[in-house]
Design a protein around this motif. Structure first.
Motif, PDB file in Angstrom:
ATOM      1  N   ARG A  24       0.850  -1.373   0.043  1.00 16.94           N
ATOM      2  CA  ARG A  24       0.096  -0.062   0.014  1.00 16.94           C
ATOM      3  C   ARG A  24       1.021   1.315  -0.025  1.00 16.94           C
ATOM      4  O   ARG A  24       0.616   2.230  -0.471  1.00 16.94           O
ATOM      5  CB  ARG A  24      -1.027  -0.010   1.182  1.00 16.94           C
ATOM      6  N   SER A  25       2.152   1.135   0.822  1.00 16.37           N
ATOM      7  CA  SER A  25       2.742   2.313   0.599  1.00 16.37           C
ATOM      8  C   SER A  25       3.254   2.745  -0.750  1.00 16.37           C
ATOM      9  O   SER A  25       4.012   3.871  -1.001  1.00 16.37           O
ATOM     10  CB  SER A  25       4.023   1.938   1.435  1.00 16.37           C
ATOM     11  N   TYR A  26       3.303   1.721  -1.843  1.00 12.25           N
ATOM     12  CA  TYR A  26       3.720   2.084  -3.082  1.00 12.25           C
ATOM     13  C   TYR A  26       2.702   2.720  -3.992  1.00 12.25           C
ATOM     14  O   TYR A  26       2.823   2.858  -5.178  1.00 12.25           O
ATOM     15  CB  TYR A  26       4.251   0.705  -3.704  1.00 12.25           C
ATOM     16  N   ASN A  27       1.507   2.752  -3.422  1.00  9.61           N
ATOM     17  CA  ASN A  27       0.309   3.302  -4.313  1.00  9.61           C
ATOM     18  C   ASN A  27       0.679   4.392  -4.752  1.00  9.61           C
ATOM     19  O   ASN A  27       0.338   4.713  -6.044  1.00  9.61           O
ATOM     20  CB  ASN A  27      -0.750   3.269  -3.296  1.00  9.61           C
ATOM     21  N   ASN A  28       1.094   5.604  -4.090  1.00 13.33           N
ATOM     22  CA  ASN A  28       1.311   6.764  -4.794  1.00 13.33           C
ATOM     23  C   ASN A  28       2.468   6.808  -6.027  1.00 13.33           C
ATOM     24  O   ASN A  28       2.201   7.288  -7.184  1.00 13.33           O
ATOM     25  CB  ASN A  28       1.848   7.856  -3.881  1.00 13.33           C
ATOM     26  N   LEU A  33       3.221   5.720 -12.855  1.00 16.22           N
ATOM     27  CA  LEU A  33       4.008   4.734 -13.854  1.00 16.22           C
ATOM     28  C   LEU A  33       3.338   4.699 -15.100  1.00 16.22           C
ATOM     29  O   LEU A  33       3.325   3.729 -15.906  1.00 16.22           O
ATOM     30  CB  LEU A  33       4.022   3.251 -13.118  1.00 16.22           C
ATOM     31  N   LYS A  34       2.364   5.657 -15.466  1.00 14.11           N
ATOM     32  CA  LYS A  34       1.526   5.594 -16.502  1.00 14.11           C
ATOM     33  C   LYS A  34       0.648   4.667 -17.000  1.00 14.11           C
ATOM     34  O   LYS A  34       0.527   4.132 -18.187  1.00 14.11           O
ATOM     35  CB  LYS A  34       2.676   5.942 -17.899  1.00 14.11           C
ATOM     36  N   PHE A  35       0.427   3.635 -16.069  1.00 13.24           N
ATOM     37  CA  PHE A  35      -0.463   2.459 -16.369  1.00 13.24           C
ATOM     38  C   PHE A  35      -2.009   3.214 -16.635  1.00 13.24           C
ATOM     39  O   PHE A  35      -2.344   4.072 -16.047  1.00 13.24           O
ATOM     40  CB  PHE A  35      -0.790   1.408 -15.167  1.00 13.24           C
ATOM     41  N   LEU A 141     -10.032   3.687 -13.168  1.00  9.87           N
ATOM     42  CA  LEU A 141     -10.315   4.239 -11.919  1.00  9.87           C
ATOM     43  C   LEU A 141      -9.169   4.123 -11.232  1.00  9.87           C
ATOM     44  O   LEU A 141      -8.585   5.126 -10.226  1.00  9.87           O
ATOM     45  CB  LEU A 141     -11.436   4.099 -11.308  1.00  9.87           C
ATOM     46  N   TYR A 142      -8.560   2.964 -11.039  1.00  8.46           N
ATOM     47  CA  TYR A 142      -7.583   2.510 -10.094  1.00  8.46           C
ATOM     48  C   TYR A 142      -6.331   2.038 -10.942  1.00  8.46           C
ATOM     49  O   TYR A 142      -6.297   0.893 -11.480  1.00  8.46           O
ATOM     50  CB  TYR A 142      -8.031   1.425  -9.105  1.00  8.46           C
ATOM     51  N   PRO A 143      -5.214   2.633 -10.349  1.00  5.07           N
ATOM     52  CA  PRO A 143      -3.911   2.131 -11.314  1.00  5.07           C
ATOM     53  C   PRO A 143      -3.724   0.874 -11.148  1.00  5.07           C
ATOM     54  O   PRO A 143      -2.871   0.303 -11.912  1.00  5.07           O
ATOM     55  CB  PRO A 143      -2.752   3.029 -10.697  1.00  5.07           C
ATOM     56  N   VAL A 144      -3.893   0.418  -9.975  1.00  5.66           N
ATOM     57  CA  VAL A 144      -3.416  -1.120  -9.686  1.00  5.66           C
ATOM     58  C   VAL A 144      -4.392  -2.167 -10.393  1.00  5.66           C
ATOM     59  O   VAL A 144      -3.869  -3.038 -11.284  1.00  5.66           O
ATOM     60  CB  VAL A 144      -3.671  -1.355  -8.381  1.00  5.66           C
TER      61      VAL A 144
END
Length: 282
Positions: A24-28, A33-35, A141-144
């Motif tokens: 979760r700390s990597y979310n920002n 990363l332009k996904f 909506l969500y990069p992940v």
């Protein structure tokens, strides 16, 4: 973790579910990363992004590739499994796989299949310790989820690009068009690759309605089957499908040890279709 699919609608090729996960700390950082939704990107961009996430030690990913034959077999078997349920099972399988790898999943974002709230409840009941966010257009909506979309799409594209036919008929090719039912090139490919007895190559999801018109003049085959009970208006009656044996066809099965000792097993084309050798006709 994000989950998304590629290839739900086409009549050709596998349906692929992909997931991508990170701390979760990597979310920002992930947001930089332009996904993006894989459908908005060119093939070259998707390939580049996929290669970049593969070498990123902060990101993990997995896929579930559901071959066309499995999709159609589940949709047409006696106890039918519809496409939504196949999709749900694949997504839940990815969650289970990542958990079994020792990843502590706290949040899962997923592009909905069917009603979002019902899907969320189903997932929560299966995995009560995880927060699920189910939304339409989650891949935008969500990069992940965008990352998961790229994983799924690139995997499917590569599967089609490197497809090896099980069948050995002449003049088979992969000029399939988009693979979607409305594409004229796809329809022409289906016309060129149909067989009056054996149907289509295993690249095709033969349960799709698109395939039905191609077999108006196909050879009719009656299969041995279990007794089928049909309720009739007079209170119910049992109806048995005509068996090949009652028409004078005698099946001949070689013992397993004979097949093994000869060094020759059945061709997998016939094994997959459960076709048996017939030596006696009356």
């Amino acid at each position: 973790m994000g989950i998304d699919e590629a290839g739900r609608g086409p009549v050709l090729g596998p349906m692929v579910y992909g997931c991508m996960y990170c701390a979760r700390s990597y979310n920002n950082t992930l947001a930089t990363l332009k996904f993006a939704d894989s459908k908005t990107l060119k093939e070259e961009q998707r390939e580049e992004l996929f290669e970049s996430l593969k070498v990123n030690s902060c990101i993990g990913w997995e896929v579930d590739v559901i071959c066309p034959k499995d999709v159609s077999a589940k949709m047409l078997k006696k106890s039918k499994v519809n496409l939504n349920e196949i999709s749900h099972n694949s997504a839940m399988g990815l969650v289970r796989k990542v958990l079994d790898m020792g990843v502590l999943l706290a949040e899962v974002y997923i592009d909905t299949v069917g009603d979002p709230e019902k899907y969320r409840i189903k997932l929560t009941e299966k995995f009560p310790g995880i927060k699920f966010v189910v939304a339409k257009k989650a891949d935008s909506l969500y990069p992940v989820v965008s990352g998961a979309s790229i994983v799924a799409k690139v995997t499917r594209d590569r599967a089609l690009r490197n497809w090896v036919f099980d069948e050995t008929a002449l003049n088979m090719h992969m000029k399939t068009g988009s693979g979607y039912p409305g594409d004229p090139d796809t329809k022409q490919w289906l016309e060129d690759h149909k067989h009056p007895v054996f149907g289509f190559p295993t690249l095709v999801r033969f349960s799709w309605g698109t395939c039905t018109p191609f077999f108006k003049d196909a050879v009719e085959v009656t299969w041995e089957t279990d007794e089928l009970d049909e309720d009739a208006t007079n209170g119910g009656s049992a109806k048995r499908q005509v068996k090949l044996s009652s028409l004078g066809f005698t099946g001949f099965k070689r013992k397993t040890e004979e097949i093994e000792s000869s060094g020759k097993g059945r061709c997998k084309f016939f094994q997959a279709r459960k076709l048996e050798l017939v030596r006696k006709f009356q």
